[in-house]
Structures are given as structure tokens and as C-alpha cells.
Design a protein around this motif. Structure first.
Motif, short mmCIF file in Angstrom:
data_model
loop_
_atom_site.label_atom_id
_atom_site.label_comp_id
_atom_site.label_asym_id
_atom_site.label_seq_id
_atom_site.Cartn_x
_atom_site.Cartn_y
_atom_site.Cartn_z
N GLY A 121 58.97 38.70 31.31
CA GLY A 121 59.75 38.13 32.39
C GLY A 121 58.93 37.48 33.49
N LYS A 122 57.61 37.41 33.29
CA LYS A 122 56.76 36.80 34.31
C LYS A 122 55.98 35.63 33.73
CE LYS A 122 56.13 40.93 37.14
NZ LYS A 122 55.13 41.79 37.84
N GLU A 123 55.44 34.80 34.63
CA GLU A 123 54.64 33.67 34.20
C GLU A 123 53.25 34.15 33.78
OE1 GLU A 123 56.63 30.14 36.93
OE2 GLU A 123 54.54 30.71 37.20
N ARG A 124 52.61 33.34 32.97
CA ARG A 124 51.24 33.65 32.57
C ARG A 124 50.33 33.68 33.79
NH1 ARG A 124 49.08 29.59 28.37
NH2 ARG A 124 48.86 28.32 30.24
N GLU A 125 49.45 34.67 33.81
CA GLU A 125 48.57 34.90 34.96
C GLU A 125 47.12 34.83 34.52
OE1 GLU A 125 47.83 38.59 38.15
OE2 GLU A 125 48.56 38.99 36.14
N TRP A 126 46.31 34.12 35.28
CA TRP A 126 44.88 34.07 35.00
C TRP A 126 44.25 35.40 35.39
CZ3 TRP A 126 41.13 33.99 39.08
CH2 TRP A 126 39.80 33.89 38.63
N ALA A 186 30.82 34.80 36.52
CA ALA A 186 32.20 35.17 36.25
C ALA A 186 33.04 35.09 37.51
CB ALA A 186 32.26 36.57 35.67
N ARG A 187 34.30 34.81 37.31
CA ARG A 187 35.28 34.83 38.38
C ARG A 187 36.45 35.70 37.94
NH1 ARG A 187 37.92 30.25 39.19
NH2 ARG A 187 38.48 30.82 41.32
N TYR A 188 37.04 36.41 38.91
CA TYR A 188 38.12 37.34 38.60
C TYR A 188 39.30 37.13 39.55
CZ TYR A 188 34.50 39.90 36.06
OH TYR A 188 33.49 40.25 35.20
N ALA A 189 40.48 37.41 39.04
CA ALA A 189 41.65 37.47 39.90
C ALA A 189 41.52 38.68 40.81
CB ALA A 189 42.92 37.57 39.06
N ASP A 190 42.04 38.58 42.00
CA ASP A 190 41.93 39.69 42.96
C ASP A 190 42.54 40.97 42.41
OD1 ASP A 190 42.44 37.65 45.95
OD2 ASP A 190 40.62 38.11 44.79
N SER A 191 43.58 40.83 41.59
CA SER A 191 44.29 42.00 41.08
C SER A 191 43.45 42.83 40.11
CB SER A 191 45.59 41.57 40.39
OG SER A 191 45.31 40.67 39.33
N VAL A 192 42.39 42.26 39.57
CA VAL A 192 41.58 42.99 38.58
C VAL A 192 40.13 43.15 39.02
CG1 VAL A 192 43.06 42.11 36.74
CG2 VAL A 192 40.87 40.99 37.20
N LYS A 193 39.76 42.52 40.13
CA LYS A 193 38.37 42.59 40.58
C LYS A 193 37.94 44.04 40.77
CE LYS A 193 37.64 39.05 43.09
NZ LYS A 193 37.60 38.10 44.24
N ALA A 194 36.73 44.36 40.36
CA ALA A 194 36.14 45.69 40.45
C ALA A 194 36.68 46.66 39.38
CB ALA A 194 36.32 46.32 41.82
N ARG A 195 37.68 46.24 38.62
CA ARG A 195 38.18 47.08 37.53
C ARG A 195 37.88 46.48 36.15
NH1 ARG A 195 43.52 47.95 36.87
NH2 ARG A 195 44.13 45.95 37.79
N PHE A 196 37.89 45.16 36.06
CA PHE A 196 37.69 44.47 34.79
C PHE A 196 36.35 43.77 34.80
CE2 PHE A 196 42.45 43.60 33.64
CZ PHE A 196 42.73 44.94 33.82
N THR A 197 35.73 43.65 33.61
CA THR A 197 34.47 42.95 33.46
C THR A 197 34.55 42.04 32.24
OG1 THR A 197 33.24 44.79 34.42
CG2 THR A 197 31.98 43.14 33.19
N ILE A 198 34.26 40.76 32.44
CA ILE A 198 34.25 39.80 31.34
C ILE A 198 32.80 39.58 30.91
CG2 ILE A 198 34.16 37.79 32.89
CD1 ILE A 198 35.93 36.30 30.89
N SER A 199 32.59 39.49 29.60
CA SER A 199 31.24 39.29 29.10
C SER A 199 31.31 38.59 27.75
CB SER A 199 30.49 40.62 28.95
OG SER A 199 31.15 41.46 28.02
#
Length: 121
Positions: free
Chosen positions: A43-48, A59-72
Motif C-alpha cells: 500500500g505504499k510507494e517504492r522507497e529508496w 555509500a548513501r543511506y535513507a535516514d530511516s535506515v542510517k546506522a542500522r543498514f550497511t550496503i557493500s
């Protein structure tokens, strides 16, 4: 041949962790100057979520996941990862891997995988 295949989704309790993988074809991996993760909740739009720029690597992160997620990215096997820690119920979504080229300083995500489901209860 452009191909992105995600895996690693599943169901975890709140506070748990998951690591998503995105296997890229050799062509995709070598021709893309940036790769990222997106998600879409019901029910929601796609979110980066996050983007990894290859050269220079940052790397750049959405504020909602910063400090919790890590891209590599593992260059040896052309695989992009998303390590997700401290998961919350609001992280529940179908997660998509994407790849593309940097244009005007931003990643233009032109190629997409089929998605993998993440459920946090």
C-alpha cells in the motif's frame, strides 16, 4: 545481459538481522557505476534505501535506515549486499536491488531485480 537476482529475505522478530544478497551478471556488475536497494511496503510507494557508488566508493543511506543498514559489494563474485540490523516492523517490505549509472552526481537506477520479501514481526 543485464541480470540482478536478490536473495536472503525472510521473517525475523523485531531487533533481528538479515543480510540480503543481489547477484549481478558480469555485464551488469562491470557496466554499472552505482548499485542500490529499494523497498516497497504494502500500500505504499517504492522507497529508496541505500546506494553504493563504485568509483570513488561511497555509500548513501535513507535516514530511516542510517546506522542500522550497511550496503557493500563483493567485486570477486559480483554481489551486492545489504546487512540489516535492529530490524523494526516498519522495515517489512519487498526489497529490490537496482543498478545503473551516475548522471549529474546521482545514481540513475535503470536495472532492477525481482525482489525478495522481508517481514519483521
Amino acid at each position: 545481459h543485464v541480470q540482478l537476482v536478490e536473495s536472503g529475505g525472510g521473517s525475523v522478530p523485531a531487533g533481528g538481522s538479515l543480510r540480503l544478497s543481489c547477484a549481478a551478471s558480469a555485464y551488469t556488475a562491470t557496466s554499472s557505476s552505482c548499485m542500490g536497494w529499494f523497498r516497497q511496503a504494502p500500500g505504499k510507494e517504492r522507497e529508496w534505501v541505500a546506494t553504493l557508488y563504485i568509483i570513488p566508493r561511497y555509500a548513501r543511506y535513507a535516514d530511516s535506515v542510517k546506522a542500522r543498514f550497511t550496503i557493500s559489494k563483493d567485486n570477486a563474485n559480483n554481489t551486492l549486499y545489504l546487512q540489516m540490523n535492529s530490524l523494526k516492523p516498519e522495515d517489512t517490505a519487498t526489497c529490490y536491488c537496482a543498478a545503473g549509472a551516475v548522471k549529474f552526481g546521482r545514481c540513475q537506477h535503470d536495472y532492477w531485480g525481482q525482489g525478495t520479501q522481508v517481514t519483521v514481526s
